[in-house]
Design a protein around this motif. Sequence first.
Motif, PDB file in Angstrom:
ATOM      1  N   HIS A 194       0.850  -1.201   0.000  1.00  0.00           N
ATOM      2  CA  HIS A 194       0.000   0.000   0.000  1.00  0.00           C
ATOM      3  C   HIS A 194       0.883   1.247   0.000  1.00  0.00           C
ATOM      4  O   HIS A 194       1.286   1.736   1.048  1.00  0.00           O
ATOM      5  N   HIS A 211       2.002   4.930  -2.717  1.00  0.00           N
ATOM      6  CA  HIS A 211       1.547   5.835  -3.781  1.00  0.00           C
ATOM      7  C   HIS A 211       2.760   6.381  -4.520  1.00  0.00           C
ATOM      8  O   HIS A 211       3.786   6.650  -3.895  1.00  0.00           O
ATOM      9  N   LYS A 256      -9.595  -0.789  -5.093  1.00  0.00           N
ATOM     10  CA  LYS A 256      -9.427  -0.039  -3.841  1.00  0.00           C
ATOM     11  C   LYS A 256     -10.722   0.679  -3.478  1.00  0.00           C
ATOM     12  O   LYS A 256     -11.385   1.245  -4.344  1.00  0.00           O
ATOM     13  N   HIS A 315      -4.919  -0.296   6.611  1.00  0.00           N
ATOM     14  CA  HIS A 315      -4.726   0.571   7.770  1.00  0.00           C
ATOM     15  C   HIS A 315      -5.106  -0.116   9.087  1.00  0.00           C
ATOM     16  O   HIS A 315      -5.372   0.537  10.089  1.00  0.00           O
ATOM     17  N   ASP A 359       2.078   3.388   3.205  1.00  0.00           N
ATOM     18  CA  ASP A 359       1.098   4.365   2.718  1.00  0.00           C
ATOM     19  C   ASP A 359       1.777   5.717   2.465  1.00  0.00           C
ATOM     20  O   ASP A 359       1.184   6.765   2.658  1.00  0.00           O
TER      21      ASP A 359
HETATM   22 ZN   LIG Z   1      -3.049   5.086   0.797  1.00  0.00          ZN
END
Ligand SMILES: [Zn+2]
Length: 321
Positions: free
Chosen positions: A22, A24, A144, A206, A263
Amino acid sequence: MAKVQTVTGEVDCRQLGRVLMHEHVFVINHEYQVNYPETWDDDERTADAVNKLVALKSAGIDTIVDLTVLGLGRDIRRVRAVAEKSPVTIIAATGFYTFADLPTYLRVRGPGRMFGGEEPLVGMFVKDITEGIAGTGIRAGILKCVTDAPGVTPDIERILRAVARAHLITGVPISTHTDALAERGLDQQKIFAEEGVDLGAVVIGHSGDTDDLDYLQRLIDAGSYLGMDRFGLDGIMTFEKRVATVAALVRRGYASRMVLSHDTSCHTQNVPDDYRAKNWPNWQFQHIVDDVVPALLNAGVAPRDIETMLVDNPREIFTAG
Ligand SMILES: [Zn+2]
């Protein structure tokens, strides 16, 4: 031999190596950027992203899953420009990121909406997975969706059910964002189960934002993977607690149910660079390799369990698809 779609083409699942599940590449606000173009320089951002991924590869990570979807500024051509020069493989996602409402153009379409018609989200997601994103031929490898503090609002329910249906049509796995303290993962599992999704194809994201082992145990018992995927966001939960929670679940025998990630991003417009550097210095791609893995080993986690979380579980998640 199972294959997974990446930004640079199809890859054998066994070739993914060590995966951060996870992350970006770029988190962008396009409307802001179009109107204030001085906030973005393509060449500079691409070069910076490539540098960060070159360093990540040297640190021993082979693949990242870029969970940037609509609502977070997915821009597949910019990701492709990075991926073409990156030694780290990048997997793209489809889906929708919002805490409560869809934007107007989607709010007014679909069953029971002003202009009616079929649920447009399913077709959007399936097209991204089967034909490719925005005419590039780059196919999304994962779905997602989000359930944050506001819970399952009408638009969030639409997105979750559309993600479930796109999963059933295409077989690609699902990865989510949750507010773990509000136990939103259970809401997601309920809706996915109603839609007939095998919860073993779902990563409840998360989950590492809480140390409530009873909640995490319930998610595991229902069959999903846990995303222990915000290492470095120490303001939400401390490094020590994040590590202790993973170690506790490994002791219970659940290395096979967790994936590790940060993340973080090569660049996000949502967090000022200086704020990030000052307050969240660990929120960067190499934190897991540099700090988390040594701390887990120190807490009694076996090297084999680390490989399970970084290599075997991601491979299994994509192989099932
Ligand atoms: Zn994220």
